[in-house]
Design a protein around this motif. Structure first.
Motif, mmCIF file in Angstrom:
data_model
loop_
_atom_site.group_PDB
_atom_site.id
_atom_site.type_symbol
_atom_site.label_atom_id
_atom_site.label_comp_id
_atom_site.label_asym_id
_atom_site.label_seq_id
_atom_site.Cartn_x
_atom_site.Cartn_y
_atom_site.Cartn_z
ATOM 1 N N GLY A 115 57.400 28.079 36.825
ATOM 2 C CA GLY A 115 55.974 28.342 36.949
ATOM 3 C C GLY A 115 55.614 28.883 38.318
ATOM 4 O O GLY A 115 56.148 28.423 39.334
ATOM 5 N N LEU A 116 54.742 29.878 38.349
ATOM 6 C CA LEU A 116 54.183 30.438 39.579
ATOM 7 C C LEU A 116 52.674 30.543 39.393
ATOM 8 O O LEU A 116 52.211 30.930 38.316
ATOM 9 C CB LEU A 116 54.757 31.829 39.876
ATOM 10 N N PHE A 117 51.899 30.227 40.429
ATOM 11 C CA PHE A 117 50.448 30.311 40.269
ATOM 12 C C PHE A 117 49.787 30.658 41.596
ATOM 13 O O PHE A 117 50.328 30.425 42.674
ATOM 14 C CB PHE A 117 49.873 28.995 39.732
ATOM 15 N N ALA A 118 48.598 31.218 41.469
ATOM 16 C CA ALA A 118 47.751 31.512 42.624
ATOM 17 C C ALA A 118 46.299 31.323 42.201
ATOM 18 O O ALA A 118 45.923 31.667 41.074
ATOM 19 C CB ALA A 118 47.974 32.938 43.125
ATOM 20 N N GLN A 119 45.489 30.776 43.101
ATOM 21 C CA GLN A 119 44.086 30.505 42.788
ATOM 22 C C GLN A 119 43.238 30.647 44.043
ATOM 23 O O GLN A 119 43.701 30.364 45.149
ATOM 24 C CB GLN A 119 43.950 29.085 42.218
ATOM 25 N N ALA A 120 42.015 31.087 43.849
ATOM 26 C CA ALA A 120 41.063 31.214 44.954
ATOM 27 C C ALA A 120 39.771 30.484 44.605
ATOM 28 O O ALA A 120 39.403 30.385 43.425
ATOM 29 C CB ALA A 120 40.766 32.685 45.236
ATOM 30 N N GLU A 121 39.113 29.953 45.623
ATOM 31 C CA GLU A 121 37.771 29.374 45.488
ATOM 32 C C GLU A 121 36.860 30.103 46.477
ATOM 33 O O GLU A 121 37.030 29.977 47.689
ATOM 34 C CB GLU A 121 37.783 27.868 45.777
ATOM 35 N N TRP A 122 35.902 30.845 45.942
ATOM 36 C CA TRP A 122 35.047 31.701 46.764
ATOM 37 C C TRP A 122 33.587 31.305 46.546
ATOM 38 O O TRP A 122 33.071 31.403 45.439
ATOM 39 C CB TRP A 122 35.283 33.163 46.389
ATOM 40 N N ARG A 123 32.942 30.830 47.591
ATOM 41 C CA ARG A 123 31.547 30.417 47.511
ATOM 42 C C ARG A 123 30.630 31.570 47.901
ATOM 43 O O ARG A 123 30.768 32.167 48.975
ATOM 44 C CB ARG A 123 31.278 29.218 48.418
ATOM 45 N N VAL A 124 29.688 31.865 47.033
ATOM 46 C CA VAL A 124 28.680 32.894 47.284
ATOM 47 C C VAL A 124 27.315 32.248 47.058
ATOM 48 O O VAL A 124 26.825 32.159 45.927
ATOM 49 C CB VAL A 124 28.867 34.106 46.352
ATOM 50 N N GLY A 125 26.723 31.744 48.116
ATOM 51 C CA GLY A 125 25.464 31.031 47.976
ATOM 52 C C GLY A 125 25.660 29.753 47.178
ATOM 53 O O GLY A 125 26.508 28.923 47.488
ATOM 54 N N ALA A 126 24.896 29.601 46.105
ATOM 55 C CA ALA A 126 24.998 28.412 45.258
ATOM 56 C C ALA A 126 26.088 28.526 44.203
ATOM 57 O O ALA A 126 26.310 27.591 43.439
ATOM 58 C CB ALA A 126 23.652 28.161 44.570
ATOM 59 N N LEU A 127 26.769 29.664 44.170
ATOM 60 C CA LEU A 127 27.781 29.916 43.146
ATOM 61 C C LEU A 127 29.179 29.864 43.760
ATOM 62 O O LEU A 127 29.432 30.448 44.821
ATOM 63 C CB LEU A 127 27.548 31.293 42.511
ATOM 64 N N THR A 128 30.100 29.161 43.093
ATOM 65 C CA THR A 128 31.513 29.126 43.480
ATOM 66 C C THR A 128 32.341 29.736 42.354
ATOM 67 O O THR A 128 32.285 29.259 41.214
ATOM 68 C CB THR A 128 31.993 27.688 43.749
ATOM 69 N N LEU A 129 33.069 30.786 42.668
ATOM 70 C CA LEU A 129 33.944 31.449 41.698
ATOM 71 C C LEU A 129 35.383 30.992 41.922
ATOM 72 O O LEU A 129 35.846 30.891 43.065
ATOM 73 C CB LEU A 129 33.850 32.967 41.840
ATOM 74 N N ILE A 130 36.093 30.716 40.816
ATOM 75 C CA ILE A 130 37.460 30.206 40.904
ATOM 76 C C ILE A 130 38.353 31.042 39.993
ATOM 77 O O ILE A 130 38.601 30.672 38.831
ATOM 78 C CB ILE A 130 37.525 28.714 40.502
ATOM 79 N N PRO A 131 38.846 32.195 40.482
ATOM 80 C CA PRO A 131 39.811 32.963 39.696
ATOM 81 C C PRO A 131 41.226 32.443 39.940
ATOM 82 O O PRO A 131 41.541 31.924 41.018
ATOM 83 C CB PRO A 131 39.640 34.384 40.240
ATOM 84 N N GLY A 132 42.070 32.558 38.932
ATOM 85 C CA GLY A 132 43.445 32.101 39.067
ATOM 86 C C GLY A 132 44.361 32.849 38.119
ATOM 87 O O GLY A 132 43.928 33.432 37.118
ATOM 88 N N LEU A 133 45.638 32.813 38.437
ATOM 89 C CA LEU A 133 46.654 33.458 37.593
ATOM 90 C C LEU A 133 47.919 32.625 37.661
ATOM 91 O O LEU A 133 48.355 32.215 38.754
ATOM 92 C CB LEU A 133 46.937 34.886 38.073
ATOM 93 N N ARG A 134 48.519 32.348 36.501
ATOM 94 C CA ARG A 134 49.754 31.576 36.432
ATOM 95 C C ARG A 134 50.770 32.311 35.559
ATOM 96 O O ARG A 134 50.391 32.915 34.537
ATOM 97 C CB ARG A 134 49.503 30.180 35.871
ATOM 98 N N TYR A 135 52.038 32.253 35.964
ATOM 99 C CA TYR A 135 53.120 32.779 35.138
ATOM 100 C C TYR A 135 54.043 31.636 34.751
ATOM 101 O O TYR A 135 54.513 30.878 35.611
ATOM 102 C CB TYR A 135 53.931 33.845 35.893
ATOM 103 N N ASP A 136 54.269 31.466 33.460
ATOM 104 C CA ASP A 136 55.162 30.435 32.932
ATOM 105 C C ASP A 136 56.312 31.094 32.192
ATOM 106 O O ASP A 136 56.132 32.113 31.500
ATOM 107 C CB ASP A 136 54.420 29.517 31.963
ATOM 108 N N ALA A 137 57.486 30.495 32.301
ATOM 109 C CA ALA A 137 58.653 30.966 31.567
ATOM 110 C C ALA A 137 59.539 29.769 31.242
ATOM 111 O O ALA A 137 59.472 28.730 31.904
ATOM 112 C CB ALA A 137 59.441 32.006 32.377
ATOM 113 N N PHE A 138 60.359 29.915 30.212
ATOM 114 C CA PHE A 138 61.272 28.847 29.830
ATOM 115 C C PHE A 138 62.580 29.434 29.328
ATOM 116 O O PHE A 138 62.641 30.588 28.888
ATOM 117 C CB PHE A 138 60.644 27.957 28.744
ATOM 118 N N GLU A 139 63.632 28.629 29.415
ATOM 119 C CA GLU A 139 64.941 28.968 28.860
ATOM 120 C C GLU A 139 65.467 27.745 28.115
ATOM 121 O O GLU A 139 65.547 26.658 28.675
ATOM 122 C CB GLU A 139 65.932 29.367 29.961
#
Length: 252
Positions: A115-139
């Motif tokens: 698993g690999l992931f990245a996430q951001a928390e960005w506050r813009v006034g009263a709004l907080t945006l939380i974009p993220g991306l994860r990659y999962d793999a299995f064998e």
């Protein structure tokens, strides 16, 4: 009877005047085993004994990096890896018609998750945006030469996928928050779902696995409202998830 032993180490680095704020690294090892014994004292027929064993040796590691380049922005990225060696055995005496002991429900299997992931928390006034991306793999790598596995030739399987998400938190008023999230999900199939060799042709029943089983993926939307007033906390949530290649076991 079940038993589990686990040990791990964790290191945390909080550097000063660096381009990141924290680095956390951990590693762990675990052994889990279970044994189920059943004895039947039958009056007019031979007594029966059943012993089912399952054991899993797990090694894993993870790393998380945190950074806050600005007061209104927080970044998190990380990776995790685990590898399991899974074994099982069914044994006993006076087997049912059509069965022979010892046998295995599925072949000994090495099961690896990435698993690999990245996430951001960005506050813009009263709004907080939380974009993220994860990659999962299995064998999933079974022992193809396991003589105690009675099923068809076991299948090897591997796959991976990216799962994005976008969340938002809106501070409506003191103590009130509206939350929303859209997210993709990923679920790898388990070894006994891909390769399962339990067959009793004389009694007319068997468990059929799916060597072509694909990972389960999903898309979900969630909306909610939260309220905090002193010691009181309340929340309401509505959500909908839609699945593709949903994994389930059915009886026919």
């Amino acid at each position: 009877r079940t038993a589990r032993a686990r040990g791990g180490v964790e290191y945390e680095w909080l550097p000063e005047h660096r381009f990141f704020d924290a680095l956390r690294v951990s590693a762990y090892a675990q052994n889990a085993k279970s044994r189920q014994t059943a004895f039947e004292d039958r009056n007019t027929a031979a007594d029966r004994l059943r012993v089912n064993r399952y054991e899993e040796d797990l090694l894993g590691a993870s790393a998380v990096l945190e950074a806050a380049p600005r007061a209104d922005l927080k970044l998190v990225a990380g990776a995790d890896l685990s590898r399991s060696e899974i074994t099982n055995l069914r044994d006993g005496y006076t087997s049912a018609a059509g069965e022979t002991f010892p046998t295995k429900a599925f072949p000994d299997t090495d099961y690896t998750l990435y698993g690999l992931f990245a996430q951001a928390e960005w506050r813009v006034g009263a709004l907080t945006l939380i974009p993220g991306l994860r990659y999962d793999a299995f064998e999933l790598d079974p022992d193809t030469g396991d003589a105690l596995y009675p099923g068809a030739a076991p299948a090897k399987l591997s796959d991976g996928a990216f799962s994005p998400k976008l969340g938002a938190i809106w501070a409506l008023a003191p103590g009130w928050q509206a939350v929303a999230q859209y997210a993709h999900g990923f679920k790898a199939p388990l070894p006994d779902q891909v390769n399962n060799g339990f067959v009793n042709a004389v009694q007319g029943y068997q468990a059929i696995s799916n060597p072509d089983l694909e990972p389960e993926t999903s898309k979900g939307v969630e909306l909610g409202l939260r309220h905090i007033a002193g010691p009181l906390r309340a929340s309401a949530t509505v959500f909908e998830n839609r699945y593709k290649n949903f994994i389930e076991q059915i009886i026919v």
